[in-house]
Write a protein that holds these residues in place. Structure first.
Motif, PDB file in Angstrom:
ATOM      1  N   PHE A  84       0.826  -1.205   0.000  1.00  0.00           N
ATOM      2  CA  PHE A  84       0.000   0.000   0.000  1.00  0.00           C
ATOM      3  C   PHE A  84       0.864   1.261   0.000  1.00  0.00           C
ATOM      4  CE2 PHE A  84      -3.572  -2.398   2.428  1.00  0.00           C
ATOM      5  CZ  PHE A  84      -4.001  -2.986   1.260  1.00  0.00           C
ATOM      6  N   CYS A  85       1.680   1.438   1.045  1.00  0.00           N
ATOM      7  CA  CYS A  85       2.406   2.705   1.199  1.00  0.00           C
ATOM      8  C   CYS A  85       3.858   2.638   0.745  1.00  0.00           C
ATOM      9  CB  CYS A  85       2.340   3.188   2.639  1.00  0.00           C
ATOM     10  SG  CYS A  85       3.199   2.163   3.851  1.00  0.00           S
ATOM     11  N   GLY A  86       4.382   1.440   0.494  1.00  0.00           N
ATOM     12  CA  GLY A  86       5.757   1.315   0.028  1.00  0.00           C
ATOM     13  C   GLY A  86       6.804   1.396   1.120  1.00  0.00           C
ATOM     14  N   THR A  87       6.386   1.354   2.381  1.00  0.00           N
ATOM     15  CA  THR A  87       7.337   1.381   3.482  1.00  0.00           C
ATOM     16  C   THR A  87       8.042   0.030   3.573  1.00  0.00           C
ATOM     17  OG1 THR A  87       5.983   2.955   4.705  1.00  0.00           O
ATOM     18  CG2 THR A  87       7.588   1.689   5.983  1.00  0.00           C
ATOM     19  N   ILE A  88       9.355   0.069   3.764  1.00  0.00           N
ATOM     20  CA  ILE A  88      10.136  -1.143   3.951  1.00  0.00           C
ATOM     21  C   ILE A  88      10.200  -1.425   5.451  1.00  0.00           C
ATOM     22  CG2 ILE A  88      12.383  -2.235   3.641  1.00  0.00           C
ATOM     23  CD1 ILE A  88      12.791  -0.273   1.261  1.00  0.00           C
ATOM     24  N   HIS A  89       9.844  -2.645   5.809  1.00  0.00           N
ATOM     25  CA  HIS A  89       9.811  -3.070   7.213  1.00  0.00           C
ATOM     26  C   HIS A  89      10.656  -4.323   7.373  1.00  0.00           C
ATOM     27  CE1 HIS A  89       6.360  -0.672   8.671  1.00  0.00           C
ATOM     28  NE2 HIS A  89       5.831  -0.861   7.475  1.00  0.00           N
ATOM     29  N   ALA A  90      10.973  -4.641   8.629  1.00  0.00           N
ATOM     30  CA  ALA A  90      11.462  -5.980   8.931  1.00  0.00           C
ATOM     31  C   ALA A  90      10.338  -6.928   8.536  1.00  0.00           C
ATOM     32  CB  ALA A  90      11.765  -6.108  10.419  1.00  0.00           C
ATOM     33  N   ALA A  91      10.679  -8.104   8.074  1.00  0.00           N
ATOM     34  CA  ALA A  91       9.666  -9.054   7.599  1.00  0.00           C
ATOM     35  C   ALA A  91       8.595  -9.334   8.651  1.00  0.00           C
ATOM     36  CB  ALA A  91      10.330 -10.350   7.160  1.00  0.00           C
ATOM     37  N   THR A  92       8.941  -9.217   9.922  1.00  0.00           N
ATOM     38  CA  THR A  92       7.965  -9.467  10.986  1.00  0.00           C
ATOM     39  C   THR A  92       6.912  -8.366  11.070  1.00  0.00           C
ATOM     40  OG1 THR A  92       9.446  -8.422  12.579  1.00  0.00           O
ATOM     41  CG2 THR A  92       9.543 -10.827  12.406  1.00  0.00           C
ATOM     42  N   ALA A 121      -0.965   0.990   9.627  1.00  0.00           N
ATOM     43  CA  ALA A 121      -0.781   2.402   9.972  1.00  0.00           C
ATOM     44  C   ALA A 121       0.000   3.146   8.889  1.00  0.00           C
ATOM     45  CB  ALA A 121      -0.079   2.517  11.321  1.00  0.00           C
ATOM     46  N   CYS A 122      -0.304   2.863   7.644  1.00  0.00           N
ATOM     47  CA  CYS A 122       0.424   3.465   6.520  1.00  0.00           C
ATOM     48  C   CYS A 122       0.479   4.986   6.614  1.00  0.00           C
ATOM     49  CB  CYS A 122      -0.206   3.056   5.197  1.00  0.00           C
ATOM     50  SG  CYS A 122      -0.145   1.286   4.864  1.00  0.00           S
ATOM     51  N   GLY A 123      -0.635   5.605   6.994  1.00  0.00           N
ATOM     52  CA  GLY A 123      -0.672   7.063   7.086  1.00  0.00           C
ATOM     53  C   GLY A 123       0.350   7.621   8.061  1.00  0.00           C
ATOM     54  N   LEU A 124       0.592   6.903   9.155  1.00  0.00           N
ATOM     55  CA  LEU A 124       1.588   7.351  10.129  1.00  0.00           C
ATOM     56  C   LEU A 124       2.999   7.227   9.564  1.00  0.00           C
ATOM     57  CD1 LEU A 124       0.111   5.802  13.401  1.00  0.00           C
ATOM     58  CD2 LEU A 124      -0.072   8.163  12.587  1.00  0.00           C
ATOM     59  N   TYR A 125       3.258   6.176   8.802  1.00  0.00           N
ATOM     60  CA  TYR A 125       4.571   6.008   8.172  1.00  0.00           C
ATOM     61  C   TYR A 125       4.781   7.074   7.095  1.00  0.00           C
ATOM     62  CZ  TYR A 125       4.736   1.569  10.626  1.00  0.00           C
ATOM     63  OH  TYR A 125       4.745   0.606  11.600  1.00  0.00           O
ATOM     64  N   ARG A 127       3.630  10.038   7.025  1.00  0.00           N
ATOM     65  CA  ARG A 127       3.816  11.340   7.655  1.00  0.00           C
ATOM     66  C   ARG A 127       5.016  11.388   8.603  1.00  0.00           C
ATOM     67  NH1 ARG A 127      -1.244  10.658   6.277  1.00  0.00           N
ATOM     68  NH2 ARG A 127      -2.437  12.444   5.555  1.00  0.00           N
ATOM     69  N   GLY A 128       5.735  10.286   8.720  1.00  0.00           N
ATOM     70  CA  GLY A 128       6.901  10.248   9.599  1.00  0.00           C
ATOM     71  C   GLY A 128       6.556  10.230  11.067  1.00  0.00           C
ATOM     72  N   LYS A 129       5.319   9.928  11.415  1.00  0.00           N
ATOM     73  CA  LYS A 129       4.902   9.887  12.819  1.00  0.00           C
ATOM     74  C   LYS A 129       5.180   8.535  13.457  1.00  0.00           C
ATOM     75  CE  LYS A 129       1.616  13.549  12.461  1.00  0.00           C
ATOM     76  NZ  LYS A 129       0.375  14.101  12.927  1.00  0.00           N
ATOM     77  N   ARG A 130       5.473   7.558  12.633  1.00  0.00           N
ATOM     78  CA  ARG A 130       5.893   6.241  13.105  1.00  0.00           C
ATOM     79  C   ARG A 130       7.024   5.803  12.186  1.00  0.00           C
ATOM     80  NH1 ARG A 130       1.241   2.116  14.343  1.00  0.00           N
ATOM     81  NH2 ARG A 130       0.913   3.651  15.974  1.00  0.00           N
ATOM     82  N   VAL A 138      14.809   7.732   1.772  1.00  0.00           N
ATOM     83  CA  VAL A 138      13.926   8.881   1.882  1.00  0.00           C
ATOM     84  C   VAL A 138      13.161   9.061   0.571  1.00  0.00           C
ATOM     85  CG1 VAL A 138      13.829  11.369   2.246  1.00  0.00           C
ATOM     86  CG2 VAL A 138      15.450   9.989   3.546  1.00  0.00           C
ATOM     87  N   ASP A 139      11.843   9.062   0.674  1.00  0.00           N
ATOM     88  CA  ASP A 139      10.996   9.349  -0.478  1.00  0.00           C
ATOM     89  C   ASP A 139      10.765  10.851  -0.474  1.00  0.00           C
ATOM     90  OD1 ASP A 139       9.076   9.629  -2.435  1.00  0.00           O
ATOM     91  OD2 ASP A 139       7.802   8.017  -1.689  1.00  0.00           O
ATOM     92  N   ARG A 140      11.348  11.527  -1.431  1.00  0.00           N
ATOM     93  CA  ARG A 140      11.291  12.986  -1.462  1.00  0.00           C
ATOM     94  C   ARG A 140      10.032  13.525  -2.136  1.00  0.00           C
ATOM     95  NH1 ARG A 140      15.636  14.226   1.130  1.00  0.00           N
ATOM     96  NH2 ARG A 140      17.657  13.315   0.681  1.00  0.00           N
TER      97      ARG A 140
END
Length: 167
Positions: A84-92, A121-125, A127-130, A138-140
């Protein structure tokens, strides 16, 4: 996203019965949400962690889907990407979510799956809140563009769930 009340959330679900929608647990803190920072609602049931829900803008309306979360990965050595948001996480911290399709296909057990932030919580990621546990490039792109991209990705997933592909 425009503010939603409990009734609007419950009536938005397209892949579960009215009874199931009436019984599902609503997101914690719904009454205190700052709707100006909500792009979509995504939450896990605090009483039954495998149950997850997504309510998002879809066309000119709002659509909700019920999902099931797969068991967590055991290894935190690998990383995974939220579809959804493209955030890279630990697999867990990325989970496979499966949603039953609508109509006859859903009644036959057909599902659609995607990997997303385990906490939805994609929206928090965005916005940098999580922050995820792993380093993210960094996605510019401006926040508005990242939100649009996320909602487009969610829209594609909702398209698949809303497709009754029984011939």
């Amino acid at each position: 996203m425009l503010p939603l009340d409990e009734d609007r959330i419950r009536t938005s679900f397209i892949n579960c019965s009215k009874g199931e929608a009436r019984r599902l647990s609503l997101p914690p803190g719904l009454a205190g949400l700052d709707w100006s920072e909500v792009d979509f609602l995504g939450w896990r049931d605090p009483k039954a962690g495998q149950n997850a829900y997504l309510v998002a803008p879809y066309g000119d309306d709002v659509v909700g889907i019920a999902m099931r979360a797969a068991a967590k990965h055991r290894s935190s050595l690998k990383s995974s990407l939220c579809a959804f948001c493209g955030t890279i996480h630990a697999a867990t911290d990325v989970t496979l979510f499966a949603a039953r399709r609508v109509g006859a296909a859903g009644k036959q057990g057909n599902t659609v799956g995607t990997y997303a932030c385990a906490d939805l919580a994609c929206g928090l990621y965005l916005r940098g809140k999580r922050r995820p546990a792993v380093h993210n490039p960094v996605d510019r792109a401006p926040l508005e563009q990242r939100v649009e991209r996320t909602l487009a990705n969610i829209g594609r997933f909702l398209d698949e769930v809303a497709t009754d592909n029984v011939s």
